[in-house]
Design a protein around this motif. Structure first.
Motif, PDB file in Angstrom:
ATOM      1  N   ASN A 234       0.833  -1.200   0.000  1.00  0.00           N
ATOM      2  CA  ASN A 234       0.000   0.000   0.000  1.00  0.00           C
ATOM      3  C   ASN A 234       0.868   1.251   0.000  1.00  0.00           C
ATOM      4  O   ASN A 234       1.953   1.283   0.575  1.00  0.00           O
ATOM      5  CB  ASN A 234      -0.911   0.028   1.231  1.00  0.00           C
ATOM      6  CG  ASN A 234      -2.018  -1.015   1.130  1.00  0.00           C
ATOM      7  OD1 ASN A 234      -2.297  -1.515   0.055  1.00  0.00           O
ATOM      8  ND2 ASN A 234      -2.622  -1.342   2.253  1.00  0.00           N
ATOM      9  N   ALA A 235       0.379   2.291  -0.670  1.00  0.00           N
ATOM     10  CA  ALA A 235       1.109   3.569  -0.693  1.00  0.00           C
ATOM     11  C   ALA A 235       0.101   4.690  -0.894  1.00  0.00           C
ATOM     12  O   ALA A 235      -0.839   4.557  -1.684  1.00  0.00           O
ATOM     13  CB  ALA A 235       2.144   3.584  -1.815  1.00  0.00           C
ATOM     14  N   SER A 236       0.289   5.777  -0.197  1.00  0.00           N
ATOM     15  CA  SER A 236      -0.599   6.924  -0.327  1.00  0.00           C
ATOM     16  C   SER A 236      -0.302   7.675  -1.616  1.00  0.00           C
ATOM     17  O   SER A 236       0.737   7.471  -2.250  1.00  0.00           O
ATOM     18  CB  SER A 236      -0.422   7.870   0.867  1.00  0.00           C
ATOM     19  OG  SER A 236       0.868   8.458   0.820  1.00  0.00           O
ATOM     20  N   LEU A 237      -1.212   8.563  -1.975  1.00  0.00           N
ATOM     21  CA  LEU A 237      -1.006   9.395  -3.159  1.00  0.00           C
ATOM     22  C   LEU A 237       0.245  10.250  -2.997  1.00  0.00           C
ATOM     23  O   LEU A 237       1.018  10.436  -3.941  1.00  0.00           O
ATOM     24  CB  LEU A 237      -2.238  10.282  -3.378  1.00  0.00           C
ATOM     25  CG  LEU A 237      -2.227  11.167  -4.633  1.00  0.00           C
ATOM     26  CD1 LEU A 237      -2.100  10.315  -5.887  1.00  0.00           C
ATOM     27  CD2 LEU A 237      -3.485  12.017  -4.685  1.00  0.00           C
ATOM     28  N   LYS A 238       0.465  10.764  -1.797  1.00  0.00           N
ATOM     29  CA  LYS A 238       1.641  11.597  -1.534  1.00  0.00           C
ATOM     30  C   LYS A 238       2.925  10.810  -1.749  1.00  0.00           C
ATOM     31  O   LYS A 238       3.893  11.317  -2.335  1.00  0.00           O
ATOM     32  CB  LYS A 238       1.581  12.141  -0.107  1.00  0.00           C
ATOM     33  CG  LYS A 238       2.725  13.084   0.239  1.00  0.00           C
ATOM     34  CD  LYS A 238       2.584  13.625   1.654  1.00  0.00           C
ATOM     35  CE  LYS A 238       3.755  14.568   1.987  1.00  0.00           C
ATOM     36  NZ  LYS A 238       3.637  15.092   3.372  1.00  0.00           N
ATOM     37  N   GLU A 239       2.961   9.564  -1.292  1.00  0.00           N
ATOM     38  CA  GLU A 239       4.157   8.735  -1.461  1.00  0.00           C
ATOM     39  C   GLU A 239       4.423   8.450  -2.937  1.00  0.00           C
ATOM     40  O   GLU A 239       5.566   8.439  -3.387  1.00  0.00           O
ATOM     41  CB  GLU A 239       3.983   7.415  -0.703  1.00  0.00           C
ATOM     42  CG  GLU A 239       4.033   7.552   0.808  1.00  0.00           C
ATOM     43  CD  GLU A 239       3.716   6.233   1.489  1.00  0.00           C
ATOM     44  OE1 GLU A 239       4.553   5.793   2.292  1.00  0.00           O
ATOM     45  OE2 GLU A 239       2.634   5.658   1.228  1.00  0.00           O
ATOM     46  N   GLN A 240       3.353   8.215  -3.683  1.00  0.00           N
ATOM     47  CA  GLN A 240       3.523   7.902  -5.106  1.00  0.00           C
ATOM     48  C   GLN A 240       3.901   9.121  -5.931  1.00  0.00           C
ATOM     49  O   GLN A 240       4.513   9.000  -6.994  1.00  0.00           O
ATOM     50  CB  GLN A 240       2.228   7.306  -5.661  1.00  0.00           C
ATOM     51  CG  GLN A 240       1.846   5.969  -5.049  1.00  0.00           C
ATOM     52  CD  GLN A 240       0.544   5.464  -5.628  1.00  0.00           C
ATOM     53  OE1 GLN A 240       0.500   4.961  -6.749  1.00  0.00           O
ATOM     54  NE2 GLN A 240      -0.533   5.603  -4.876  1.00  0.00           N
ATOM     55  N   ALA A 241       3.536  10.310  -5.450  1.00  0.00           N
ATOM     56  CA  ALA A 241       3.774  11.541  -6.213  1.00  0.00           C
ATOM     57  C   ALA A 241       5.250  11.845  -6.407  1.00  0.00           C
ATOM     58  O   ALA A 241       5.599  12.723  -7.198  1.00  0.00           O
ATOM     59  CB  ALA A 241       3.082  12.717  -5.526  1.00  0.00           C
ATOM     60  N   VAL A 242       6.117  11.091  -5.738  1.00  0.00           N
ATOM     61  CA  VAL A 242       7.555  11.312  -5.896  1.00  0.00           C
ATOM     62  C   VAL A 242       7.991  11.077  -7.340  1.00  0.00           C
ATOM     63  O   VAL A 242       9.016  11.601  -7.787  1.00  0.00           O
ATOM     64  CB  VAL A 242       8.344  10.394  -4.928  1.00  0.00           C
ATOM     65  CG1 VAL A 242       8.250   8.937  -5.365  1.00  0.00           C
ATOM     66  CG2 VAL A 242       9.807  10.824  -4.842  1.00  0.00           C
ATOM     67  N   ILE A 243       7.215  10.295  -8.106  1.00  0.00           N
ATOM     68  CA  ILE A 243       7.614  10.021  -9.488  1.00  0.00           C
ATOM     69  C   ILE A 243       7.701  11.289 -10.332  1.00  0.00           C
ATOM     70  O   ILE A 243       8.430  11.330 -11.323  1.00  0.00           O
ATOM     71  CB  ILE A 243       6.677   9.004 -10.179  1.00  0.00           C
ATOM     72  CG1 ILE A 243       5.277   9.606 -10.405  1.00  0.00           C
ATOM     73  CG2 ILE A 243       6.608   7.707  -9.409  1.00  0.00           C
ATOM     74  CD1 ILE A 243       4.430   8.833 -11.399  1.00  0.00           C
ATOM     75  N   PHE A 244       6.958  12.325  -9.935  1.00  0.00           N
ATOM     76  CA  PHE A 244       6.992  13.563 -10.724  1.00  0.00           C
ATOM     77  C   PHE A 244       8.336  14.274 -10.609  1.00  0.00           C
ATOM     78  O   PHE A 244       8.650  15.158 -11.403  1.00  0.00           O
ATOM     79  CB  PHE A 244       5.862  14.502 -10.285  1.00  0.00           C
ATOM     80  CG  PHE A 244       4.484  13.931 -10.539  1.00  0.00           C
ATOM     81  CD1 PHE A 244       4.102  13.534 -11.813  1.00  0.00           C
ATOM     82  CD2 PHE A 244       3.577  13.765  -9.505  1.00  0.00           C
ATOM     83  CE1 PHE A 244       2.856  13.000 -12.054  1.00  0.00           C
ATOM     84  CE2 PHE A 244       2.320  13.236  -9.733  1.00  0.00           C
ATOM     85  CZ  PHE A 244       1.955  12.845 -11.009  1.00  0.00           C
ATOM     86  N   LYS A 245       9.130  13.877  -9.620  1.00  0.00           N
ATOM     87  CA  LYS A 245      10.466  14.445  -9.449  1.00  0.00           C
ATOM     88  C   LYS A 245      11.530  13.625 -10.184  1.00  0.00           C
ATOM     89  O   LYS A 245      12.688  14.024 -10.228  1.00  0.00           O
ATOM     90  CB  LYS A 245      10.825  14.505  -7.962  1.00  0.00           C
ATOM     91  CG  LYS A 245       9.883  15.358  -7.126  1.00  0.00           C
ATOM     92  CD  LYS A 245      10.289  15.314  -5.648  1.00  0.00           C
ATOM     93  CE  LYS A 245       9.327  16.122  -4.789  1.00  0.00           C
ATOM     94  NZ  LYS A 245       9.689  16.046  -3.341  1.00  0.00           N
TER      95      LYS A 245
END
Length: 455
Positions: A234-245
């Protein structure tokens, strides 16, 4: 019955052999038909638009190209959101919901095409709703990538995507057959009449949508009762948003526009392009071959990528796609020249074939690239693999989102080019320039020996 997997370790060979592989394969084989149906709904307008003028709809050529392109536009946009849902909701729950959502455009299309006075705006909205099918790809690929170890990801994703992509061919084979008979009796509505110089025939164009309904219901039930959620990832949206970096996320998106964007864009435009360029050819009888070749060879591309450099395979694919576009330019009708249909068709088959292989290889690159990236970033190999698994799964979904915009851009490019110049040449030259940029970017970051992410 499907369940929540609280302990999932596919890289652990003992765990994998003791039952992990069987669970992963069960989820894969339930996912495949669900994705095939999603692609069928996504591309149903590519076949339906060819028949609309014949049953009394008064739409221009450009309006028809718009209807063929709109599902790709909405599907690509929805894929952005679908890229992040699996670690939040779980694969079983989301596959069930997303598959059931296909009933909306399938039923809507079936009712709308029965009345030639249906407004263009209604058709516009229904075409957009078919984007639900396109969006399912991102969540499906993200989900399946989590079930398999790195050594088998390429093949597993190739099977899921390649056989799922067969939905494009399925719709181009099934719809022309389904509309010729009254499949659903009085429940299916009345026939429409098509008048040609050869005579009058009856069709049930509504079957283009209705034919998929029972299969969607069955696939929805199979997902609910047979698939699993992976609770340990499981991963939150915030954790997954790192891909944008991550720079690699954006590079892979660019490359995937070239491979998958070409496959889905040419699939949507091919029937109309044949009809316009060679009016004497029955496009419906031949158009399915391109998507079929591309879908089957995507499986081959995934399989080959587990056995050789995926980046080099992507490079070869772009070279051959450039050759294919040049062939289309040479053999298309132009400036009073009637063109050569055999050469035109074979050039498109080359394009479909290597866009399919490139789809498989580009997707196989992502897990490898993020594994190398995180091993360089983290000293702990185990920690690196956890981060790489989560990020690459999200990136795979996001790649699918951005790549799907090609499904809108290619039909629209053809429509705009034809409207402005009377020929598709301007669009084709634009494709060549774009493929060259993909060729150079892929070489610089993933093929050359000096690259830290050579794969």
């Amino acid at each position: 019955m499907g369940k929540v997997l609280k302990d999932w370790r596919p890289e652990d060979k003992q765990f994998w052999q003791a039952g992990g592989r069987a669970v992963a394969r069960r989820n894969l084989w339930i996912s495949v038909p669900a994705l095939l149906l999603a692609f069928a709904i996504w591309q149903v307008w590519s076949v339906t638009v060819v028949k609309l003028p014949q049953v009394g709809f008064k739409y221009s050529s450009n309006e028809l190209f718009w209807l063929a392109a709109l599902p790709a536009l909405s599907g690509a946009t929805l894929r952005i959101f679908y890229s992040f849902v699996i670690p939040i909701f779980g694969g079983r729950k989301w596959t069930t919901i997303s598959t059931a959502s296909l009933l909306i455009p399938a039923l809507g299309l079936g009712f709308a095409v029965q009345n030639p006075d249906t407004s263009y705006s209604t058709m516009f909205v229904l075409a957009l709703l078919c984007g639900f099918g396109g969006a399912n790809f991102s969540s499906s690929m993200s989900n399946i990538s989590l079930f398999f170890p790195k050594a088998e990801k390429g093949q597993a994703m190739g099977v899921n995507a390649g056989l799922g992509n067969l939905g494009v061919s399925a719709v181009q084979i099934a719809v022309p057959l389904a509309i010729t008979t009254c499949l659903f009796g009085v429940l299916g509505g009345e026939a429409q009449t098509i008048t040609t110089p050869q005579g009058s025939t009856q069709v049930w164009l509504q079957n283009a949508g209705f034919i998929w309904v029972p299969f969607i219901v069955l696939s929805t039930l199979a997902a609910w009762f047979g698939m699993d959620d992976i609770g340990s990832l499981n991963a939150s949206l915030k954790e997954q948003a790192v891909i944008f970096k991550r720079l690699h996320n954006w590079i892979l998106c660019w490359l995937y526009v070239g491979t998958f964007g070409s496959f889905i864009g040419f699939s949507a435009a091919f029937p109309l392009l044949i009809t316009r360029s060679f009016p004497h050819v029955d496009a419906i009888k031949l158009a399915f071959l391109g998507p079929f070749v591309g879908a089957v060879l995507r499986v081959v591309g995934g399989w080959l990528s587990d056995r050789m450099s995926a980046a080099k395979l992507t490079e070869i694919s772009y070279v051959m796609m450039i050759v294919g576009v040049i062939g289309v330019l040479v053999f298309q009708p132009m400036s009073g020249n009637a063109g050569n249909f055999v050469g035109f068709f074979c050039s498109f088959m080359l394009l479909f074939a290597f866009s399919g292989i490139g789809n498989g290889s580009t997707y196989a690159q992502a897990p490898r690239i993020f594994s190398l990236f995180h091993r360089n970033l983290h000293g702990n190999v185990k920690e690196a693999e956890v981060h790489a698994t989560k990020e690459s799964a999200t990136v795979l979904g996001f790649m699918g989102a951005i790549g799907a915009y090609g499904g809108f851009l290619i039909p629209k490019s053809f429509g705009s080019s034809i409207e402005a110049t009377g020929s598709a040449s301007m669009a084709l030259w634009g494709f060549i320039v774009f493929y060259v940029s993909c060729l150079l970017i892929n070489y610089w970051f993933y093929v050359r020996k000096q690259s830290m992410t050579r794969c």
